[in-house]
Design an enzyme around this catalytic site. Structure first.
Site, PDB file in Angstrom:
ATOM      1  N   CYS A   1      60.697  41.513  -4.241  1.00 52.45           N
ATOM      2  CA  CYS A   1      60.953  40.178  -3.674  1.00 52.45           C
ATOM      3  C   CYS A   1      60.213  39.099  -4.453  1.00 52.45           C
ATOM      4  O   CYS A   1      60.570  37.932  -4.380  1.00 52.45           O
ATOM      5  CB  CYS A   1      60.522  40.159  -2.225  1.00 52.45           C
TER       6      CYS A   1
ATOM      7  N   LYS B   1      60.309  52.036  11.319  1.00 52.44           N
ATOM      8  CA  LYS B   1      61.616  52.513  10.839  1.00 52.44           C
ATOM      9  C   LYS B   1      61.699  52.205   9.348  1.00 52.44           C
ATOM     10  O   LYS B   1      61.863  51.061   8.950  1.00 52.44           O
ATOM     11  CB  LYS B   1      62.773  51.844  11.575  1.00 52.44           C
TER      12      LYS B   1
ATOM     13  N   GLU C   1      58.830  39.018   6.267  1.00 55.26           N
ATOM     14  CA  GLU C   1      58.654  38.954   4.812  1.00 55.26           C
ATOM     15  C   GLU C   1      60.044  39.126   4.225  1.00 55.26           C
ATOM     16  O   GLU C   1      60.567  40.239   4.169  1.00 55.26           O
ATOM     17  CB  GLU C   1      57.726  40.079   4.335  1.00 55.26           C
TER      18      GLU C   1
ATOM     19  N   GLU D   1      69.423  36.027  -5.259  1.00 55.24           N
ATOM     20  CA  GLU D   1      68.361  36.960  -5.639  1.00 55.24           C
ATOM     21  C   GLU D   1      69.033  38.051  -6.479  1.00 55.24           C
ATOM     22  O   GLU D   1      69.882  38.785  -5.971  1.00 55.24           O
ATOM     23  CB  GLU D   1      67.763  37.537  -4.345  1.00 55.24           C
TER      24      GLU D   1
HETATM   25  P1  NAP Z   1      67.580  44.991   4.151  1.00 57.30           P
HETATM   26  O1  NAP Z   1      68.978  45.391   3.963  1.00 57.30           O
HETATM   27  O2  NAP Z   1      67.301  43.774   4.928  1.00 57.30           O
HETATM   28  O3  NAP Z   1      66.848  46.257   4.778  1.00 57.30           O
HETATM   29  C1  NAP Z   1      65.498  46.247   5.139  1.00 57.30           C
HETATM   30  C2  NAP Z   1      65.287  47.135   6.343  1.00 57.30           C
HETATM   31  O4  NAP Z   1      66.035  46.613   7.448  1.00 57.30           O
HETATM   32  C3  NAP Z   1      65.774  48.559   6.149  1.00 57.30           C
HETATM   33  O5  NAP Z   1      64.923  49.430   6.840  1.00 57.30           O
HETATM   34  C4  NAP Z   1      67.149  48.525   6.794  1.00 57.30           C
HETATM   35  O6  NAP Z   1      67.608  49.771   7.222  1.00 57.30           O
HETATM   36  C5  NAP Z   1      66.878  47.634   7.975  1.00 57.30           C
HETATM   37  N1  NAP Z   1      68.066  47.019   8.549  1.00 57.30           N
HETATM   38  C6  NAP Z   1      69.247  46.765   7.972  1.00 57.30           C
HETATM   39  N2  NAP Z   1      70.082  46.159   8.845  1.00 57.30           N
HETATM   40  C7  NAP Z   1      69.409  46.041  10.008  1.00 57.30           C
HETATM   41  C8  NAP Z   1      69.710  45.485  11.288  1.00 57.30           C
HETATM   42  N3  NAP Z   1      70.887  44.919  11.552  1.00 57.30           N
HETATM   43  N4  NAP Z   1      68.761  45.526  12.244  1.00 57.30           N
HETATM   44  C9  NAP Z   1      67.558  46.078  11.988  1.00 57.30           C
HETATM   45  N5  NAP Z   1      67.200  46.613  10.814  1.00 57.30           N
HETATM   46  C10 NAP Z   1      68.125  46.600   9.820  1.00 57.30           C
HETATM   47  O7  NAP Z   1      66.830  44.764   2.767  1.00 57.30           O
HETATM   48  P2  NAP Z   1      66.813  45.729   1.529  1.00 57.30           P
HETATM   49  O8  NAP Z   1      68.036  45.523   0.732  1.00 57.30           O
HETATM   50  O9  NAP Z   1      66.472  47.103   1.927  1.00 57.30           O
HETATM   51  O10 NAP Z   1      65.533  45.154   0.753  1.00 57.30           O
HETATM   52  C11 NAP Z   1      65.646  44.145  -0.173  1.00 57.30           C
HETATM   53  C12 NAP Z   1      65.287  42.803   0.428  1.00 57.30           C
HETATM   54  O11 NAP Z   1      63.968  42.843   0.937  1.00 57.30           O
HETATM   55  C13 NAP Z   1      65.279  41.711  -0.620  1.00 57.30           C
HETATM   56  O12 NAP Z   1      65.867  40.547  -0.114  1.00 57.30           O
HETATM   57  C14 NAP Z   1      63.803  41.490  -0.882  1.00 57.30           C
HETATM   58  O13 NAP Z   1      63.489  40.213  -1.378  1.00 57.30           O
HETATM   59  C15 NAP Z   1      63.219  41.740   0.465  1.00 57.30           C
HETATM   60  N6  NAP Z   1      61.798  42.072   0.361  1.00 57.30           N
HETATM   61  C16 NAP Z   1      60.896  41.155   0.786  1.00 57.30           C
HETATM   62  C17 NAP Z   1      59.545  41.427   0.673  1.00 57.30           C
HETATM   63  C18 NAP Z   1      58.535  40.427   1.124  1.00 57.30           C
HETATM   64  O14 NAP Z   1      57.386  40.816   1.283  1.00 57.30           O
HETATM   65  N7  NAP Z   1      58.889  39.177   1.376  1.00 57.30           N
HETATM   66  C19 NAP Z   1      59.119  42.646   0.128  1.00 57.30           C
HETATM   67  C20 NAP Z   1      60.072  43.569  -0.293  1.00 57.30           C
HETATM   68  C21 NAP Z   1      61.418  43.263  -0.159  1.00 57.30           C
HETATM   69  P3  NAP Z   1      68.657  50.591   6.319  1.00 57.30           P
HETATM   70  O15 NAP Z   1      67.953  50.952   5.088  1.00 57.30           O
HETATM   71  O16 NAP Z   1      69.010  51.749   7.168  1.00 57.30           O
HETATM   72  O17 NAP Z   1      69.825  49.661   6.063  1.00 57.30           O
END
Ligand code: NAP
Length: 478
Positions: free
Chosen positions: A284, A174, A250, A381
């Site tokens: 990240c 997804k 991650e 962040e």
């Molecule tokens: P996010 O809001 O957590 O979203 C990530 C994914 O999770 C998206 O596909 C999102 O779908 C989905 N999602 C959201 N709510 C959910 C739920 N309740 N249940 C299941 N899936 C759900 O994060 P983001 O804002 O897109 O990305 C930024 C974050 O990712 C930052 O904190 C960054 O540090 C972290 N990140 C970490 C890494 C690593 O390798 N450690 C790499 C890249 C990014 P939708 O888009 O439909 O909301």
């Protein structure tokens, strides 16, 4: 390369059972790009069923054959580098040069794991009795699900799915709501490469929560691999606990970037530019808190501000642009409120400091001096193009400051002292440490965090282990 707009389930392009769709827009221009499928629980269920049905067949495919199919996928991704990069830039806004780089980075996980597929071996163990033989084999964990973020629309998918597929697992992905098209393009290339029906499935959705619930609770799913925020990671961990799934998380970061008094300041400025401003500060592993020794802080800040003020801002699809927009208005509101709060509490703005004249979600690349560890900008962040500089006076002090966070993904420091390089890297509570280097990600090394930055590692030799179970077999002669 075709642009697909439907779910890819069991080798078929399909609509949502509800027939719902949602719109994907370009964050730089706000222009409409495409309507894609808005999946619900029933579509996620269908995709999991498809992955389950394909599992026995795929896990039995000889490793060399799996490797050849993955290599074909790698070649197709690379042949379509330009088209994939343009698509990625249109949906996530990152400059074309970075999107091209992400295609190469993302493809490298497919190539690496094609090679690893042939090296999944077990062990023979010393027997405990004359009539016994002991051995281990390693087998894929089974059906896996992957939930990925928008900031790396391609690489976060291949970093999970290539090792899973190489290990003999089947996958349902997804992608993020904002960046489904790159994921669907990858599925089209997977089909062309000969990845069999049901082995790689993609469901797009405007609500991560609904589809995510199925992907993290379905009893057929044996492993969930997630990249995204720590908040959502915690929800998924709870949901996955109900059926004791294996998990890889991650999650968020709050990377310190330390410049010691013996550092090569020019090299530190170059490293800071590379680490901070990739994807407009939305990675990240972007440096989030700059700790600079008080004796070199002015020199570092001045040289860095000069470089930052030269960055070219604009639509990432235009050649020469260094910084695209932030992903959406909510993102720019967050960055702006952190900067405003810091300025109100005494930080000094050396360059930038406000929304860009281009409007929308464009923000001026910013450097702030006189930041304190207590300010919100040091504790959150930032996920935007803002350098916030705190000064320090001793090594002990800065290690305490750097470790004073719930996160532990990446950390960076600059020094020319070998003993310090060894000691500081050992004392930093992080999964990854860059010494005199601001860009450390590669398919060859394990990527991942400690503390609330996550569980497990992606990439390197450990990447495929996350998708394998070790089975012990005891044979007795009768
Ligand atoms: P996010 O809001 O957590 O979203 C990530 C994914 O999770 C998206 O596909 C999102 O779908 C989905 N999602 C959201 N709510 C959910 C739920 N309740 N249940 C299941 N899936 C759900 O994060 P983001 O804002 O897109 O990305 C930024 C974050 O990712 C930052 O904190 C960054 O540090 C972290 N990140 C970490 C890494 C690593 O390798 N450690 C790499 C890249 C990014 P939708 O888009 O439909 O909301």
């Amino acid at each position: 390369m075709n642009i697909f707009k439907k779910n890819y389930i069991n080798g078929q392009w399909s609509d949502a059972l509800s027939q719902k769709t949602y719109k994907v827009n370009n964050p730089a221009t706000q222009e409409f790009i495409a309507d894609v499928v808005d999946s619900g629980k029933e579509d996620a269920e269908k995709a999991v069923q498809s992955a389950h049905a394909a599992l026995a067949g795929w896990s039995a495919v000889p490793p060399k054959e799996k490797a050849n199919i993955l290599k074909a996928w790698f070649n197709l991704i690379m042949e379509n580098q330009e088209a994939l990069a343009a698509l990625m830039t249109s949906e996530c806004g990152k400059p074309l040069v970075e999107s091209r780089g992400e295609v190469v980075y993302g493809a490298s996980f497919v190539e690496w794991n094609a090679e690893e597929a042939k090296r999944i071996s077990g062990m023979t163990l010393p027997a405990t009795a004359a009539n016994k033989r002991l051995m281990t084999i390693r087998q894929g964990v089974g059906v896996c699900t992957a939930i990925t973020p928008w900031n790396f629309p391609l690489a976060m998918i291949t970093r999970k799915c290539a090792p899973a597929i190489a290990a003999g697992c089947t996958v349902v992905v997804k992608p993020a709501e904002s960046t489904p098209l790159t994921a669907l393009a990858l599925a089209g290339l997977a089909a062309q490469a000969g990845i069999p029906e049901g082995v790689f499935n993609v469901v797009t959705a405007s609500s991560g929560a609904e589809v995510g619930e199925v992907l993290s609770t379905h009893p057929f799913v044996r492993k969930i691999s997630f990249t995204g925020s720590t908040a959502v990671g915690k929800i998924l961990l709870k949901q996955a606990a109900g059926t004791v799934k294996r998990v890889s998380m991650e999650l968020g970061g709050n990377a310190p970037f330390i410049v010691f008094d013996d550092a090569d300041i020019d090299a530190a400025v170059t490293g800071a530019m590379a680490s901070k401003f990739r994807n407009t500060g939305q990675t990240c592993v972007c440096a989030n808190r700059f700790y600079v020794h008080e004796s070199v802080a002015s020199e570092f800040a001045e040289k860095l501000s000069k470089r930052v003020s030269q960055l070219v801002i604009g639509d990432g699809s235009k050649e020469g642009v260094d910084q695209g927009p932030l992903i959406n208005i909510a993102a720019i509101d967050k960055v702006d409120s952190l900067v405003t709060d810091a300025l109100q509490k005494g930080a000094k703005c050396l360059t930038g400091g406000k929304r860009h004249d281009l409007g929308g979600s464009f923000y001026e690349p910013t450097v702030l001096l006189n930041v304190t560890p207590q300010m919100s900008i040091s504790q959150n962040e930032i996920f935007g193009p803002v350098v916030s500089i705190v000064t320090f006076s001793s090594q002990e002090e800065v290690i305490d400051l750097a470790n004073d966070t719930v996160y532990g993904l990446a950390a960076y420091f600059y020094t020319r002292d070998l003993s310090r390089a060894i000691n500081v890297s050992e004392q930093l509570e992080y999964g990854m440490v860059g010494i005199n280097d601001g860009v450390i990600s590669t398919e060859i090394a394990p990527f991942g965090g400690v503390k609330e930055s996550g569980l497990g590692r992606e990439g390197g030799q450990t990447g495929i282990d996350e998708f394998l179970e070790t089975k012990y077999i005891c044979i007795s002669e009768v």
